[in-house]
Write an enzyme that holds these catalytic residues in place. Structure first.
Site, PDB file in Angstrom:
ATOM      1  N   LYS A 169       7.324  24.731 -48.829  1.00  0.00           N
ATOM      2  CA  LYS A 169       8.357  25.334 -48.003  1.00  0.00           C
ATOM      3  C   LYS A 169       9.716  24.920 -48.557  1.00  0.00           C
ATOM      4  O   LYS A 169       9.806  23.982 -49.365  1.00  0.00           O
ATOM      5  CB  LYS A 169       8.200  24.914 -46.545  1.00  0.00           C
ATOM      6  CG  LYS A 169       8.315  23.427 -46.303  1.00  0.00           C
ATOM      7  CD  LYS A 169       7.976  23.083 -44.849  1.00  0.00           C
ATOM      8  CE  LYS A 169       7.954  21.577 -44.662  1.00  0.00           C
ATOM      9  NZ  LYS A 169       7.554  21.178 -43.312  1.00  0.00           N
ATOM     10  N   LEU A 216      14.157  27.461 -41.553  1.00  0.00           N
ATOM     11  CA  LEU A 216      13.938  26.391 -42.532  1.00  0.00           C
ATOM     12  C   LEU A 216      13.900  24.990 -41.931  1.00  0.00           C
ATOM     13  O   LEU A 216      14.617  24.086 -42.367  1.00  0.00           O
ATOM     14  CB  LEU A 216      15.009  26.428 -43.627  1.00  0.00           C
ATOM     15  CG  LEU A 216      15.140  27.742 -44.400  1.00  0.00           C
ATOM     16  CD1 LEU A 216      16.264  27.615 -45.426  1.00  0.00           C
ATOM     17  CD2 LEU A 216      13.835  28.107 -45.084  1.00  0.00           C
ATOM     18  N   ASN A 271      15.727  29.315 -53.472  1.00  0.00           N
ATOM     19  CA  ASN A 271      15.875  30.222 -52.336  1.00  0.00           C
ATOM     20  C   ASN A 271      17.369  30.529 -52.219  1.00  0.00           C
ATOM     21  O   ASN A 271      18.160  29.660 -51.850  1.00  0.00           O
ATOM     22  CB  ASN A 271      15.335  29.541 -51.077  1.00  0.00           C
ATOM     23  CG  ASN A 271      15.422  30.416 -49.855  1.00  0.00           C
ATOM     24  OD1 ASN A 271      16.211  31.361 -49.792  1.00  0.00           O
ATOM     25  ND2 ASN A 271      14.616  30.108 -48.852  1.00  0.00           N
ATOM     26  N   CYS A 315      20.877  32.272 -48.745  1.00  0.00           N
ATOM     27  CA  CYS A 315      21.805  31.556 -47.876  1.00  0.00           C
ATOM     28  C   CYS A 315      23.236  31.874 -48.322  1.00  0.00           C
ATOM     29  O   CYS A 315      23.493  32.018 -49.518  1.00  0.00           O
ATOM     30  CB  CYS A 315      21.525  30.060 -48.017  1.00  0.00           C
ATOM     31  SG  CYS A 315      22.489  29.020 -46.934  1.00  0.00           S
ATOM     32  N   GLY A 337       4.393  41.050 -43.996  1.00  0.00           N
ATOM     33  CA  GLY A 337       3.087  41.632 -43.704  1.00  0.00           C
ATOM     34  C   GLY A 337       2.936  42.989 -44.386  1.00  0.00           C
ATOM     35  O   GLY A 337       3.835  43.448 -45.110  1.00  0.00           O
ATOM     36  N   GLY A 365       3.118  41.506 -48.262  1.00  0.00           N
ATOM     37  CA  GLY A 365       2.044  42.193 -47.553  1.00  0.00           C
ATOM     38  C   GLY A 365       0.715  42.221 -48.269  1.00  0.00           C
ATOM     39  O   GLY A 365      -0.134  43.061 -47.964  1.00  0.00           O
TER      40      GLY A 365
END
Lengths: 311, 292
Positions: free
Chosen positions: A54, A82, A136, A139, A225, A252
């Site tokens: 994560k 987060l 990531n 942000c 998904g 997905g």
């Protein structure tokens, strides 16, 4: 004629050797929590060929207020925010445990200014347990107010600042919430990225069914998904045609067939995300089904599918 | 948390993955339904734990929902004559997921993952001076109370059970789950038992009780749980509540089931709960699910 079981799934991403092409999406499988729930069976039959942590931030974060989830047609919206132990907590408490799963480890990091990104990359990359780092970039930059991953110039500038810090692979997680994702991907490559992973969630909102207000505690969130799979396939294909670095494809994926669709769209490897919530062994199922799925489409190896071009 | 207290683990560990179980019964229970699954391979769950359930095939209905499995606590566990376990679930049709589960017929399949989460403590673990337990259940929240009650009976630990319902329609399952046992009932519409809330019964019981010798357990609607929590906190009574929250996975992966902690920040209800001590959380109202 090769037997299904004889199809070799071994591959690599940015020089990281993998037993197969199935990763997890960052933030969709907490391997440490899962080990407490399922015990050592998780280690014996780990669902992924490479584990993506994560997202780690400089400081501990509590995450967003409830509600954090909303079920949609064929998918869900999340607004998790987060939550995590911060860099020091992650290095001190989580990293050792994540190294016990026996697969290469990619650590996802995020910051709202380049100085913090530099610290995160340097500290994480210095650990031998870490094979690569995912950035990531969903942000806002506190200085410009712009979301880094939505701006090719910001993405390239961030990559150029981080590239000299480590020789370990740097992967940029691309957002789908831009008109032309391939422009950001090209900028990431120009700045020195070793790979891109995509797609992150699609910006989405839900309305409370009983009261006239937004359902999610943070107001809006990200859709994932099967609902987003067609969007992801289009973007993966566009990006794969625009860059020379490999693409980690996701969005997905529920089974080996949908995983193979991403490979055919141009992804080198794939990641399973939301399906993990429905089935803790979703990654195992995707990988176990791949030899048969490859054979059904006439491929004798994973490499053949990886190098195939769509008609 | 009283995890590991007395050398007994606080949870039964789940098999890795999900398993397809057969629906062997489904029957009306007032306004609710009770369905029974034959679980051939899972371990006996402990009181307070829950499962992630999804009908198979055709879980997703028109409009693409349900999509995610639903977190449901078992209402009863027993041995199946054909081996394995019988798991009973009490279900209220409040949305597409619970409605789909309620429509399952004998012979259908149901994906089962779990048991997940931690169990209720025993009274002595919750309160070293406890002479027994007080169980406070409301609506479909009577299901985990029935499981806990049975365990306490098996262990010879005295307990008193207080159950509250809106009306007769919303008291489904009471006969089957508590049929032969002594219970005190409250109905908001006055159709039976005390007219009012189950918390009225709790207050009456505590007035006549040595409050220091009780351990309280509760499951039910969030407003009821919060009232029970406040009553117990005001009296310094240890209380455990089984909460609900929207939840995608049940095993700590999605971080969706955030419940505010009293000390600040959030817990993941699936792995840190669903049973929480009253003083651990900021409120029992925060995670009320409305996704069905």
């Amino acid at each position: 004629m090769a037997e299904p079981s004889s199809i070799d799934l071994a591959t690599e991403i940015c020089g990281i050797g993998l037993d197969g092409p199935v990763l997890n999406g960052s933030g969709t499988f907490d391997a440490l929590a899962a080990r407490k729930v399922f015990g050592d069976a998780l280690i014996e039959d780990f669902p992924f060929d490479c584990y993506v942590s994560k997202t780690i931030t400089m400081n501990p974060r509590p995450g967003n207020p409830p509600y954090r989830l909303w079920e949609t047609p064929s998918g869900m919206i999340n607004s998790i925010g987060l939550p995590g132990p911060g860099l020091e907590g992650f290095l001190a408490r989580d990293l050792d445990g994540l190294a016990e799963f026996g697969v290469p480890l990619i650590v996802s990091v995020m910051a709202d200014q380049v100085e913090d990104f530099e610290v995160l990359v340097a500290r994480v990359a210095a650990r031998d347990e870490v094979a690569g780092i995912e950035l990531n970039v969903s942000c806002p930059n506190v200085h410009s107010g712009l979301i880094v991953g939505e701006q090719p110039s910001e993405t390239e500038a961030l990559m150029k600042a981080l590239r000299p810090i480590t020789e370990k692979p740097l992967v940029v997680k691309l957002t789908p919430n831009v008109a032309n994702p391939h422009e950001v991907a090209v900028a990431a490559e120009a700045g020195g990225a070793d790979a891109v992973s995509m797609i992150n969630t699609v910006k989405a909102a839900a309305i409370d069914p009983t009261v006239n207000r937004a359902w999610l505690g943070a107001g809006a969130g990200g859709l994932s998904g099967p609902a987003v799979r067609p969007i992801a396939l289009a973007q993966v294909r566009a990006v794969a045609e625009a860059v020379t670095i490999p693409v980690i494809g996701m969005g997905g994926i529920t089974d080996s067939e949908s995983a193979l669709e991403f490979i055919l769209a141009g992804a080198r490897v794939v990641a399973v995300g939301t399906e993990n919530f429905r089935d803790p062994r979703a990654g195992n199922a995707v990988k176990d089904g791949l030899p048969a799925a490859l054979r059904r489409r006439g491929f004798a190896s994973l490499a053949e599918a990886q190098s195939a071009t769509l008609g | 948390m009283p995890a590991e207290a007395g050398g007994r683990p606080d949870r039964v560990q789940a098999p890795f993955g999900r398993r397809l179980c057969e629906v062997i019964e489904s029957r009306a229970a007032g306004g609710y339904r009770i369905f029974t699954l034959a679980d051939q391979t899972g371990p006996p769950p402990a009181p307070g734990q829950f499962f992630m359930l999804a009908a198979s095939p055709d879980w997703s209905g028109e409009g693409g929902r349900p999509y995610l499995p639903r977190a449901i606590s078992h209402a009863r566990v027993s041995e199946h004559v054909k081996g394995g376990l019988r798991l009973d679930f009490l279900i209220d049709e409040v949305g597409p997921g619970t409605s789909r589960l309620a429509r399952m017929k004998p012979g259908d399949g149901c994906w089962v993952a779990g048991p997940f989460g931690g169990r209720f403590s025993l009274p002595k673990q919750l309160n070293s001076k406890a002479a027994g337990a007080i169980l406070v259940g409301g609506g479909i929240g009577i299901a985990p109370m029935a499981v806990l009650r049975r365990e306490l009976v098996d262990r010879g630990i005295p307990s008193r059970t207080l159950l509250g319902f809106r009306d007769q329609q919303h008291s489904g399952g009471i006969d089957e789950l508590f049929g032969c046992e002594e219970t005190r009932l409250a109905y908001e519409d006055g159709s039976s038992g005390h007219k009012g809330y189950v918390t009225d019964l709790l207050l009456q019981l505590l007035e006549g009780d040595d409050s220091g010798s009780a351990a309280v357990y509760s499951c039910g609607p969030p407003a009821m749980l919060e009232a029970v929590r406040q009553i117990c906190l005001e009296r310094g009574l240890p209380v455990e509540l089984a909460l609900e929250s929207p939840m995608a996975c049940g095993y700590g992966a999605c971080f969706g089931c955030a419940v505010p902690k009293a000390e600040g920040g959030y817990m993941r209800l699936c792995i840190d709960g669903p049973v929480v001590r009253g003083d651990e959380i900021a409120s029992a109202m925060a995670g009320e699910p409305a996704v069905g």
